[in-house]
Design a protein around this motif. Structure first.
Motif, PDB file in Angstrom:
ATOM      1  N   LEU A  56      19.748 -56.080   6.055  1.00  0.00           N
ATOM      2  CA  LEU A  56      19.458 -54.686   5.700  1.00  0.00           C
ATOM      3  C   LEU A  56      20.208 -54.258   4.445  1.00  0.00           C
ATOM      4  O   LEU A  56      21.326 -54.717   4.188  1.00  0.00           O
ATOM      5  CB  LEU A  56      19.833 -53.761   6.864  1.00  0.00           C
ATOM      6  CG  LEU A  56      19.044 -53.948   8.156  1.00  0.00           C
ATOM      7  CD1 LEU A  56      19.557 -52.979   9.221  1.00  0.00           C
ATOM      8  CD2 LEU A  56      17.553 -53.754   7.933  1.00  0.00           C
ATOM      9  N   PRO A  57      19.632 -53.345   3.667  1.00  0.00           N
ATOM     10  CA  PRO A  57      20.297 -52.829   2.470  1.00  0.00           C
ATOM     11  C   PRO A  57      21.366 -51.805   2.827  1.00  0.00           C
ATOM     12  O   PRO A  57      21.463 -51.354   3.978  1.00  0.00           O
ATOM     13  CB  PRO A  57      19.151 -52.170   1.694  1.00  0.00           C
ATOM     14  CG  PRO A  57      18.182 -51.741   2.750  1.00  0.00           C
ATOM     15  CD  PRO A  57      18.253 -52.807   3.814  1.00  0.00           C
ATOM     16  N   VAL A  58      22.145 -51.430   1.824  1.00  0.00           N
ATOM     17  CA  VAL A  58      23.199 -50.426   2.007  1.00  0.00           C
ATOM     18  C   VAL A  58      22.600 -49.137   2.567  1.00  0.00           C
ATOM     19  O   VAL A  58      21.516 -48.721   2.179  1.00  0.00           O
ATOM     20  CB  VAL A  58      23.894 -50.134   0.658  1.00  0.00           C
ATOM     21  CG1 VAL A  58      24.876 -48.972   0.794  1.00  0.00           C
ATOM     22  CG2 VAL A  58      24.625 -51.379   0.178  1.00  0.00           C
ATOM     23  N   GLY A  59      23.282 -48.509   3.467  1.00  0.00           N
ATOM     24  CA  GLY A  59      22.798 -47.279   4.097  1.00  0.00           C
ATOM     25  C   GLY A  59      22.079 -47.578   5.384  1.00  0.00           C
ATOM     26  O   GLY A  59      22.475 -47.093   6.452  1.00  0.00           O
ATOM     27  N   LEU A  60      21.019 -48.389   5.303  1.00  0.00           N
ATOM     28  CA  LEU A  60      20.307 -48.768   6.524  1.00  0.00           C
ATOM     29  C   LEU A  60      21.172 -49.650   7.414  1.00  0.00           C
ATOM     30  O   LEU A  60      21.062 -49.604   8.644  1.00  0.00           O
ATOM     31  CB  LEU A  60      19.004 -49.490   6.171  1.00  0.00           C
ATOM     32  CG  LEU A  60      17.888 -48.626   5.582  1.00  0.00           C
ATOM     33  CD1 LEU A  60      16.647 -49.461   5.312  1.00  0.00           C
ATOM     34  CD2 LEU A  60      17.548 -47.458   6.519  1.00  0.00           C
ATOM     35  N   THR A  61      22.040 -50.442   6.800  1.00  0.00           N
ATOM     36  CA  THR A  61      22.966 -51.251   7.595  1.00  0.00           C
ATOM     37  C   THR A  61      23.883 -50.349   8.415  1.00  0.00           C
ATOM     38  O   THR A  61      24.095 -50.577   9.614  1.00  0.00           O
ATOM     39  CB  THR A  61      23.824 -52.161   6.692  1.00  0.00           C
ATOM     40  OG1 THR A  61      22.971 -53.015   5.942  1.00  0.00           O
ATOM     41  CG2 THR A  61      24.775 -53.002   7.520  1.00  0.00           C
ATOM     42  N   GLY A  62      24.414 -49.325   7.788  1.00  0.00           N
ATOM     43  CA  GLY A  62      25.269 -48.382   8.498  1.00  0.00           C
ATOM     44  C   GLY A  62      24.537 -47.677   9.617  1.00  0.00           C
ATOM     45  O   GLY A  62      25.072 -47.500  10.723  1.00  0.00           O
ATOM     46  N   LEU A  63      23.287 -47.261   9.358  1.00  0.00           N
ATOM     47  CA  LEU A  63      22.501 -46.595  10.398  1.00  0.00           C
ATOM     48  C   LEU A  63      22.194 -47.538  11.561  1.00  0.00           C
ATOM     49  O   LEU A  63      22.236 -47.140  12.722  1.00  0.00           O
ATOM     50  CB  LEU A  63      21.202 -46.060   9.799  1.00  0.00           C
ATOM     51  CG  LEU A  63      21.342 -44.842   8.877  1.00  0.00           C
ATOM     52  CD1 LEU A  63      20.022 -44.551   8.169  1.00  0.00           C
ATOM     53  CD2 LEU A  63      21.807 -43.621   9.669  1.00  0.00           C
ATOM     54  N   ALA A  64      21.892 -48.801  11.237  1.00  0.00           N
ATOM     55  CA  ALA A  64      21.594 -49.769  12.290  1.00  0.00           C
ATOM     56  C   ALA A  64      22.829 -50.030  13.154  1.00  0.00           C
ATOM     57  O   ALA A  64      22.737 -50.081  14.390  1.00  0.00           O
ATOM     58  CB  ALA A  64      21.085 -51.074  11.685  1.00  0.00           C
ATOM     59  N   LEU A  65      23.993 -50.194  12.516  1.00  0.00           N
ATOM     60  CA  LEU A  65      25.205 -50.429  13.295  1.00  0.00           C
ATOM     61  C   LEU A  65      25.612 -49.186  14.074  1.00  0.00           C
ATOM     62  O   LEU A  65      26.152 -49.287  15.188  1.00  0.00           O
ATOM     63  CB  LEU A  65      26.336 -50.874  12.374  1.00  0.00           C
ATOM     64  CG  LEU A  65      26.159 -52.254  11.740  1.00  0.00           C
ATOM     65  CD1 LEU A  65      27.374 -52.621  10.911  1.00  0.00           C
ATOM     66  CD2 LEU A  65      25.910 -53.319  12.800  1.00  0.00           C
ATOM     67  N   ALA A  66      25.334 -48.004  13.538  1.00  0.00           N
ATOM     68  CA  ALA A  66      25.551 -46.781  14.306  1.00  0.00           C
ATOM     69  C   ALA A  66      24.623 -46.749  15.515  1.00  0.00           C
ATOM     70  O   ALA A  66      25.004 -46.297  16.599  1.00  0.00           O
ATOM     71  CB  ALA A  66      25.318 -45.554  13.425  1.00  0.00           C
ATOM     72  N   GLY A  67      23.394 -47.257  15.338  1.00  0.00           N
ATOM     73  CA  GLY A  67      22.468 -47.349  16.463  1.00  0.00           C
ATOM     74  C   GLY A  67      22.956 -48.309  17.529  1.00  0.00           C
ATOM     75  O   GLY A  67      22.827 -48.054  18.728  1.00  0.00           O
TER      76      GLY A  67
END
Length: 481
Positions: free
Chosen positions: A316-327
């Motif tokens: 995943l790209p920057v930003g979406l990686t953070g959202l995915a790990l938050a998920g």
């Protein structure tokens, strides 16, 4: 971008998410007026809220990260052990209407309270001890899953597994202690949507694109990961999951919290149906990770629990990686807070108030908040000792399923079940299960199997021998339309 590391933006997103969960819990504290609000949220939840909280709770860190790790290392075992839990939850969905009715008619908020009404205080206390330890073990599995993620950030901000476990405990403590089931369920609703969008849709879709589509994925799939097989250990896990659903204290709490029997049944059924879809997606994420990130996850991160976070970081790209790990964190937290609340209720309300019946309601709420801080420390010790989410979960659930699953079903439906029969069943199931495990699980058979058999035999034989002399009170409910 170096796909082995997280950007500062991803870290900020994850940090903001954790802070938001704490704030939701603190905000919900104003709704707590009494113990009914704290434990069952005033019996106010409709089917859609129940759907979200049921699904978010039953998936859990062990159900996502732990089972994806099982798929990564053992393939089809991840499905074989998930389907019995799914079937058990569908059965429980059918029972939840009666549970809701009994809860409202007899003002019950937990399984131990039901056992007290039917079988007396000793049965209530024995079951309460079993629940408290099993729930703490489940919280520990979520602490382990969270710590695994935070450890993966260690290269960025210098956090160890142990520090990650401690941070997880603090977050779980704050919003469970402050808001009870109101905070737990409404954070679950937010976590449910985070989970679906950024984990179960985003990660599989991008992973499938990365490997060149379904045809390339199938062509490169290791046959060993797609071949069904059953051994004694898997059979033990199957029995554990299937029987556990009959006595899953956190799901009984949700049924008691429903506003009526229809909301209970519909919410449970919808949440279970969504969970059924996620089984295939978790299996896919586990096996596709072998094609994308190779077979060295265990060596690189110390646990196969790291498969889904590692996959997200890789694709995943920057930003979406953070959202995915938050998920991913959201599903862990949604399970941890639910089981922590059940542990608290069991220790304070079911054990404490039984020993000290004159306890005032305000004192009970204060003690509940105190135990929301104390109990995670016990979970932290377990998580530090057994650093694998799936192993911790099966350890906690196997003896509880063996000793409490059949008795819980009997408490609902079998008029001839007696006090002596229930006590004999719980003790027989527990000691046979623990003894079988200590003996090294002979023949490779999971300990839940002989434990459940011993429990059922003891329940039926002792109850039939004693029901004429000492019958128990069977709880009849008024029919609702």
């Amino acid at each position: 971008m170096d796909h082995s590391l997280l950007s500062i933006w991803d870290l900020l997103i994850i940090g903001a998410y954790l802070l938001l969960m704490v704030l939701v819990g603190v905000y919900s504290v104003r709704r707590i007026q009494n113990t009914g609000d704290y434990y069952v949220a005033g019996r106010s939840f409709g089917p859609l809220v129940l759907m979200a909280t049921v699904c978010a709770t039953i998936i859990g860190g062990s159900g996502l990260m732990g089972r994806a790790g099982v798929a990564y290392s053992s393939g089809f075992k991840a499905i074989l052990t998930a389907v019995p839990y799914l079937l058990g939850m569908f059965i429980f969905s059918g029972l939840s209407g009666r549970i809701s009715d009994i809860g409202m008619q007899y003002n019950l908020t937990s399984i131990p309270e039901l056992f007290e009404v039917r079988f007396g205080k000793r049965a209530k206390l024995v079951l309460s001890v079993l629940i408290a330890f099993a729930m703490m073990g489940t919280v520990a599995s979520q602490v382990t899953a969270t710590a695994t993620i935070i450890k993966m950030l260690g290269g960025e901000i210098g956090l160890s597994y142990e520090m990650g476990a401690f941070i997880a405990c603090v977050v779980f403590m704050v919003y469970t202690a402050t808001s009870g089931l109101f905070g737990v369920v409404y954070t679950d609703v937010l976590q449910f949507y985070m989970l679906i969008l950024f984990v179960y849709i985003l990660i599989p879709a991008v992973a499938l694109f990365r490997v060149g589509g379904i045809s390339n994925f199938m062509a490169n799939l290791d046959p060993a990961l797609a071949t069904p097989y059953v051994d004694g250990s898997i059979l033990g896990d199957i029995v554990t999951y299937l029987v556990f659903t009959m006595a899953g204290a956190e799901m009984w709490q949700r049924a008691f919290a429903a506003r009526d029997r229809r909301a209970a049944k519909r919410g449970m059924f919808l949440g279970t149906a969504v969970y059924g879809v996620t089984i295939i997606l978790v299996y896919f994420m586990g096996v596709v990770a072998r094609q994308i990130i190779g077979d060295d996850v265990l060596a690189q991160y110390g646990s196969t629990d790291a498969v889904v976070p590692a996959l997200a970081i890789q694709i995943l790209p920057v930003g979406l990686t953070g959202l995915a790990l938050a998920g991913v964190l959201s599903v862990i937290m949604s399970t941890a807070d639910s089981y922590l609340l059940v542990s608290v209720q069991t220790c304070v309300h079911d054990i404490g108030k039984t020993v000290h019946p004159q306890m005032k309601e305000r004192t009970e709420i204060l003690l509940s908040r105190a135990f929301s801080i104390v109990l995670p420390l016990g979970a932290l010790v377990i998580a530090l000792y057994i650093q694998n989410a799936y192993n911790i979960l099966m350890f906690a659930w196997s003896f509880y399923a063996a000793s409490a699953g059949i008795p819980a079903f009997a408490a609902l439906f079998w008029k001839k079940a007696t006090h002596a029969g229930i006590l004999s069943a719980m003790l027989a199931g527990f000691f046979v299960c623990v003894g079988w495990r200590l003996a090294g699980e002979p023949f490779g058979l999971g300990s839940a199997v002989p434990g459940t058999i011993a429990c059922g035999v003891a329940l039926v034989s002792v109850s039939l021998a004693t029901y004429k002399k000492t019958p128990s009170v069977f709880l009849e409910v008024k029919k609702q339309t």
